[in-house]
Every structure is written in structure tokens, then in C-alpha cells.
Design an enzyme around this catalytic site. Structure first.
Site, mmCIF file in Angstrom:
data_model
loop_
_atom_site.group_PDB
_atom_site.id
_atom_site.type_symbol
_atom_site.label_atom_id
_atom_site.label_comp_id
_atom_site.label_asym_id
_atom_site.label_seq_id
_atom_site.Cartn_x
_atom_site.Cartn_y
_atom_site.Cartn_z
ATOM 1 N N ASP A 1 35.263 28.548 39.348
ATOM 2 C CA ASP A 1 35.296 28.911 40.769
ATOM 3 C C ASP A 1 36.651 28.602 41.396
ATOM 4 O OD1 ASP A 1 34.725 26.173 40.352
ATOM 5 O OD2 ASP A 1 34.155 25.952 42.456
ATOM 6 N N GLU A 2 36.954 29.321 42.434
ATOM 7 C CA GLU A 2 38.087 29.028 43.322
ATOM 8 C C GLU A 2 39.386 28.736 42.574
ATOM 9 O OE1 GLU A 2 35.963 27.239 47.256
ATOM 10 O OE2 GLU A 2 35.928 25.938 45.505
HETATM 11 C C1 ACM Z 1 31.801 26.593 44.865
HETATM 12 O O1 ACM Z 1 31.115 26.349 45.877
HETATM 13 N N1 ACM Z 1 33.106 26.483 44.886
HETATM 14 C C2 ACM Z 1 31.171 27.008 43.623
#
Ligand code: ACM
Length: 515
Positions: free
Chosen positions: A326-327
Site C-alpha cells: 500500500d501507499e
Molecule cells: C492502508 O490503509 N494504507 C492500507
């Protein structure tokens, strides 16, 4: 008895002297809502000092667990005896030869005047049945000291099995560290709602929480920090194994997550060679996201990732390793794909399957991978395409399932980037329709993530998780046809006394008429 069935469930009860004592919850009040439940107050059973638990050897672990739940508040001995010893009244656990429709986690429960019978095809099913049964006792059963009172269990029958195979919770132990006893406490709490998976977010920018023997500075340096400069911490491999085993004793599989290629500042602060310039970065204890990235072009990065995956796989009896994803805002799209092209095969090389945040669909994962959908949008073409290819999607939309979102602006804890999530918001959604192009057949199940930027204590964890966790659990377990807010909020209200007896610090949402 027909009149009883038609009458109000739960707190209903007559005052006449010969009637059985009123019980707090009927079989129709169980959370998550069962597939089928038929109350029969004339069949109430009363547990006494004479009561036993009957179980064959293969069901003794569940029998011992049930006994441990019932002994502290009753003060009764409740011995576990042979399955065919019928000399005393009590609870019979019957393993195997149950209805095939119950599958591997379903159970059939009969509470009658002369005894209780719980049947299932597996010990998982018996364990989930125990979670329903305990809700039929007076709430005081959850107290840790002996209570002088009647222990009458609501009569009737339950036939029950899950809608989705995967019902998960996630705990972020990286932003703030929670010790083994705190994790075990949460495990016991989530098990009550038939959660069967605990995803542990073990690493992030602010801390590295799992001992990796081949890279000791990850915990020696990266384990020391936490958000706001609070104390850090980490699990030795022995401590971690103890948590995994404890979860298994609660029929919960742990999915460990090591986030990458972003959310890696703690690792990059521990080892200079994980940065492209060879120098360690300063530790970070703020809550920004998206600034860190492993050095995608460096062979050392893949040596590091392989060592971590190898050690983590060896600590993981469950099928999944979560490799984050993620991110990764400081990793280019090309680098992100190049990184995972090297890393994804390592997971299967060490005998595991991939779980990751849904962003991993951009890196062409195998169909065995489980992307976890965490966005607030109701459309995502890449995730829908992955579902069409055969990937099963784990549903955790942040505006519904994130337990760290504030309930209201007055919530002293939590964040609100995905909005405010009151109890009704967390309950009112369907995993089979929440994301366009991802039908029920493509849904692995649900997860309730709890990020810990603002959480420091078990009381903080509980306040954000309860009552919303129960709603996510119900969405994962109960048939879609039972979904009804007005009914749910009444059943939820009747869980309040259970949490009070157990010492769970829950949010008394004004949306629920708490008992
Ligand atoms: C997330 O909330 N960055 C998976």
C-alpha cells in the site's frame, strides 16, 4: 409452547413462580446472527455444581476451553468427562457425523431442559458453537470471580454456518507496539464473534516488531521507536510463536504482514544498505505516509526481502504471508512492478501464498494471491479485473471496516481521513456489492483493520473495536438475508452487558439502546 416462540425473544419472561427464570438473550439474539434459530424458553437448561462437559478425546481442547469459560464465575468444577458418561447432566460436544450443510465451521446447538448438545463436523465448528452457547448464559458468566446466582441457559435450537470462509481482524503493532498479553487479550475478544483470522501489521515506518535473526538491527534499532516518541518494542521469534499458538488455540490463523516496498523507514533506519545511497535514514515517529521506499535497483534489497520471507514463513503455520504493497508513493509504477516481479515468487518458494493490500493487483499477482480492498471508492477496474482472473478479494473498505476511523468528531481516538464511521455505517454494507465487478463468488471474506497511530493501550483498542468489530464479524458470518439494522441494533444492545462483565471498554454509541 407455540406462544413462547411467537413472543418476544431475549428479555421476555413471566414472573409466575413456576416459570423458568428469564434469560438475557434467546438463541435469536446471538451475534453474529445464526442461519436458523428457534427459541424455546420451556427448554431452558440450568448449569449447576453437578454439571459436566462430555467430550471424546479429539474434542477435549474445545471442552477444556469451554470449561475455562464457565468455571471462574460459576465456581463449579465442571469436569470434562467421557463422551458416553451420562451419569451427570451437562453439555455434550459431539464431533463428526454432523449435517454436511454445516461444512467445516458450522455447528448445531440444542439447549434442552435435561442438557445441552453441540454438534459439528470439526473442532472449528465446535469452537464456533461454543461462542454462540456462551451468549445464552447470563452475562455475568464473563466475570473473573465467583458470582452467586442462577446459571440458566436459554433453550432452543441453532443451525449455523458461515457465509464467508474468511472473517478477519487486523492489528497494527507497528505504529504503537502491543505486547504479547495485549495481543492475546484481543484474540480472546475477537474469537467471541467467530473471527478466524488475525492479520498482524508487524512493520511500518515507525517500528519493526518481529525479530529477524539474519538482520538483527531491524529490532535492535527499528524496534525501539513508535509514533509520538512512545516506547517501542518487538516480539522475539519465541514470543511471536507463542502468539501464533495462542491464536490457534482460539481457532484463529495469524497472517503476518511485512509492509513493502513503502512503509519501510524503520528498516531503512536500521540498515544503511537498504537505501540507494547506502546511508541509514533518520528514524520517524510522525504519522505521515508515502515517503519511504526500499532501493528497488539494489540486489541487497532482494537478499533482505528473501531473508525476511524465509524466516517469517518458518514462523507461520497458516497459508498466507502478507507482503504489504500500500501507499508506495515514493516508488515509481515501473519500480513497483519490477520489485514485486522479484518478490512475489519468493512467497511460493517458501511454501506460502500471497496476501497484500489491493494495490498489489497492479503487479500482476498469481490468482492464488488475496488482495485486500481498503479504498473508499466503489469502483476499481484493476481489482475487478483481478477478480475476473480468479483472485479472491478480501473486503476492508476503509469507510466501513476500518476500526481506527473516529465514530464521530468527538471520538478522542482514531483518524478520520476515510470519514466518520458510526456503528450503523460499519454494519450497513454488503461485501458482495460494495465493489463494482466483484461479486460474492470473488469475495474471500471481510477484515476489520485497526491502525494504531492514536492507540496506546488495550482500553484504546477495545474502544475503537467495540462495538464495530461485532458488525463486521456479522457481515462476514451471517446470511445476507438476516441483514437488518433495526434487528441488529437490538441484538447488539444485548451484547453490552457481556462486554461490561468482561471488562471490555466499549463505545456506547447513541445509535444503540444499551441495556
Ligand atoms: C492502508 O490503509 N494504507 C492500507
Amino acid at each position: 409452547m407455540g406462544l413462547w416462540v411467537l413472543g418476544p425473544p431475549g428479555l421476555a419472561g413471566f414472573a409466575a413462580a413456576d416459570d423458568p427464570p428469564a434469560t438475557e438473550r434467546a438463541v435469536t439474539d446471538i451475534v453474529p446472527a445464526p442461519v436458523q434459530a428457534r427459541p424455546d424458553p420451556a427448554a431452558n437448561f440450568t448449569l449447576t455444581a453437578d454439571s459436566v462437559i462430555r467430550a471424546e478425546y479429539q474434542a477435549h481442547d474445545v471442552a477444556d476451553y469451554l470449561g475455562d469459560l464457565l468455571r471462574p464465575a460459576t465456581g463449579f468444577a465442571i469436569p470434562v468427562v467421557d463422551r458416553y458418561d451420562t451419569s451427570k447432566p451437562g453439555i455434550t460436544l459431539q464431533l463428526g457425523d454432523a449435517d454436511q450443510q454445516l461444512g467445516s465451521e458450522g455447528y448445531q446447538l440444542t439447549v434442552a431442559k435435561d442438557g445441552i448438545t453441540l454438534q459439528a463436523n470439526t473442532t472449528d465448528g465446535l469452537f464456533e458453537g461454543v461462542q454462540s452457547l456462551r451468549q445464552l448464559f447470563p452475562s455475568a458468566i464473563g466475570k473473573s470471580s465467583v458470582q452467586q446466582q442462577d446459571w440458566t441457559v436459554s433453550g432452543g435450537t441453532v443451525f449455523d454456518y458461515p457465509r464467508f470462509a474468511r472473517r478477519g481482524a487486523m492489528l497494527d503493532v507497528a505504529r504503537h507496539f502491543f505486547g504479547p498479553d495485549q495481543v492475546k487479550r484481543y484474540i480472546d475478544q475477537i474469537a467471541q464473534y467467530k473471527i478466524n483470522t488475525l492479520h498482524l501489521h508487524l512493520t511500518d515506518d515507525q517500528g519493526w516488531r518481529i525479530e529477524i535473526k539474519s538482520w538483527p538491527q531491524l529490532t535492535e534499532i527499528g524496534g525501539k521507536t513508535a509514533v509520538d516518541g512512545d516506547p517501542g518494542g518487538f516480539y522475539t521469534q519465541d514470543q511471536y510463536t507463542d502468539i501464533v499458538n495462542y491464536a490457534a488455540s482460539r481457532h484463529i490463523t495469524v497472517v503476518p504482514e511485512v509492509d513493502m516496498p513503502g512503509h519501510t523507514n524503520a528498516a531503512q533506519a536500521s540498515y544503511g544498505e537498504l537505501n540507494c545511497d547506502g546511508k541509514p535514514v533518520p528514524p520517524r515517529t510522525d504519522i505521515d505516509v508515502g515517503y519511504s521506499s526500499l532501493c528497488i535497483s539494489s540486489p541487497t534489497t532482494y537478499k533482505f526481502v528473501e531473508d525476511v520471507i524465509r524466516e517469517l514463513a518458518a514462523l507461520t503455520p497458516g497459508p498466507y504471508l502478507d507482503i504489504g504493497g500500500d501507499e508506495a508513493k515514493s516508488t515509481s509504477a515501473a519500480d513497483y512492478s519490477a520489485f514485486y516481479a522479484k518478490v512475489m515468487p519468493l512467497v511460493s518458494e517458501y511454501g506460502k501464498q500471497i496476501q497484500g493490500w489491493h494495490n498489489i493487483v497492479e503487479a500482476n499477482p498469481p490468482v492464488s494471491a488475496v488482495p485486500e480492498y481498503w479504498d473508499t471508492s466503489r469502483t476499481n477496474a484493476d481489482v475487478a479485473a483481478a477478480a475476473a482472473r480468479g483472485n479472491k478479494i478480501l473486503m476492508a473498505p476503509a469507510d466501513k471496516a476500518y476500526l481506527d476511523m473516529k465514530y464521530t468528531p468527538d471520538d478522542p481516538l482514531g483518524l478520520h481521513w476515510a470519514g466518520y464511521v458510526e456503528v450503523k455505517d460499519a454494519y450497513d454494507w454488503d461485501p458482495a456489492t460494495v465493489l463494482q465487478g466483484v461479486p460474492e463468488s470473488s469475495v474471500a471474506g471481510v477484515e476489520a483493520p485497526l491502525w494504531s497511530e492514536t492507540l496506546r493501550t488495550s482500553a484504546d483498542i477495545e474502544y475503537q473495536a467495540f462495538p464495530r468489530l461485532a458488525g463486521i464479524a456479522e457481515i462476514g458470518w451471517s446470511p445476507a438475508a438476516t441483514h437488518n439494522w433495526d434487528d441488529y441494533r437490538k441484538r447488539l444492545a444485548a451484547q453490552g452487558p457481556i462486554w461490561t462483565a468482561q471488562g471490555i471498554n466499549f463505545y456506547r454509541s447513541p445509535q444503540v439502546d444499551w441495556k
